[in-house]
Design a protein around this motif. Structure first.
Motif, PDB file in Angstrom:
ATOM      1  N   GLU A  61       0.829  -1.202   0.000  1.00 32.98           N
ATOM      2  CA  GLU A  61       0.000   0.000   0.000  1.00 32.98           C
ATOM      3  C   GLU A  61       0.867   1.256   0.000  1.00 32.98           C
ATOM      4  O   GLU A  61       0.532   2.248  -0.657  1.00 32.98           O
ATOM      5  N   ALA A  62       1.981   1.214   0.714  1.00 32.64           N
ATOM      6  CA  ALA A  62       2.886   2.366   0.744  1.00 32.64           C
ATOM      7  C   ALA A  62       3.476   2.626  -0.647  1.00 32.64           C
ATOM      8  O   ALA A  62       3.581   3.773  -1.075  1.00 32.64           O
ATOM      9  N   GLU A  63       3.843   1.550  -1.350  1.00 27.37           N
ATOM     10  CA  GLU A  63       4.386   1.690  -2.702  1.00 27.37           C
ATOM     11  C   GLU A  63       3.323   2.233  -3.653  1.00 27.37           C
ATOM     12  O   GLU A  63       3.614   3.083  -4.495  1.00 27.37           O
ATOM     13  N   ALA A  64       2.113   1.770  -3.528  1.00 23.18           N
ATOM     14  CA  ALA A  64       1.020   2.258  -4.378  1.00 23.18           C
ATOM     15  C   ALA A  64       0.758   3.743  -4.115  1.00 23.18           C
ATOM     16  O   ALA A  64       0.525   4.513  -5.049  1.00 23.18           O
ATOM     17  N   ASP A  65       0.804   4.163  -2.853  1.00 22.41           N
ATOM     18  CA  ASP A  65       0.601   5.575  -2.520  1.00 22.41           C
ATOM     19  C   ASP A  65       1.733   6.438  -3.070  1.00 22.41           C
ATOM     20  O   ASP A  65       1.502   7.540  -3.563  1.00 22.41           O
ATOM     21  N   ARG A  66       2.963   5.928  -2.983  1.00 22.26           N
ATOM     22  CA  ARG A  66       4.121   6.668  -3.504  1.00 22.26           C
ATOM     23  C   ARG A  66       3.993   6.832  -5.010  1.00 22.26           C
ATOM     24  O   ARG A  66       4.219   7.922  -5.539  1.00 22.26           O
TER      25      ARG A  66
END
Length: 188
Positions: free
Chosen positions: A33-38
């Motif tokens: 999820e953090a990678e998708a947000d970035r």
């Protein structure tokens, strides 16, 4: 005949079953999820081709051509006082001309990952924050002064009117063929 039809149905059933099974158990790459947000917060910024003269001993030795594109944070781009493309172009000139980041005399020592990191760090330093997240190289070339002159001279040749070698009747006009040219013969 019945055996052939049953074999065809069996092959179709096995094929459809294997495709269904593959689709059910196939998985997309797992992105945190953090990678998708970035990734959602980033923007692709296409670069421009820049030509940097390589000056050595008080004379131009050649030209370095570069086209770099960038992945940048949208929030950082919005806070800039000037368009990102112009800021990037300015900083690339500072990096490539001012700091002698590339030594074209010894291209064996060129390290692309170090070059990309130096460009990224230099740009982020100029921008004052971590705006550039990735440097994407589209083109890196070096042209010597002789290469540029050779291309320039070939494009400035005076236009020469074509010489008709075959007349309107389809006959070879041997008197119009320039000396040294190979005369074509028909193989009919």
């Amino acid at each position: 005949m019945l055996k052939l039809a049953l074999t065809g149905v069996w092959v179709c059933a096995v094929t459809l079953g294997s495709v269904y099974f593959s689709i059910q158990h196939a998985s997309a790459p797992v992105i945190s999820e953090a990678e998708a947000d970035r990734r959602a917060a980033e923007e692709y910024v296409p670069g421009e081709i820049i030509t940097v003269p390589i000056i050595r001993d008080g004379a131009v030795q050649g030209y370095f051509l570069a086209k770099l594109s960038f992945s940048a944070m949208r929030e950082g781009i919005a806070k800039l006082h000037a368009p990102l493309r112009q800021v990037v172009t300015d900083e690339l000139y500072d990096l490539l001309v001012g700091s002698k980041l590339i030594d074209v005399a010894d291209m064996g020592t060129f390290d692309l990952p170090s070059f990309k990191n130096a460009v990224k760090d230099g740009l982020n330093g100029k921008l004052g924050s971590e705006v550039i997240t990735e440097v994407l190289v589209e083109q890196l070339e070096y042209l010597t002064k002789d290469d540029v002159e050779r291309v320039a001279n070939s494009q400035n040749r005076p236009y020469q009117k074509p010489v008709a070698i075959v007349d309107r009747n389809g006959k070879v006009a041997s008197d119009k063929i320039p000396e040294g040219a190979v005369k074509a013969t028909s193989g009919h």
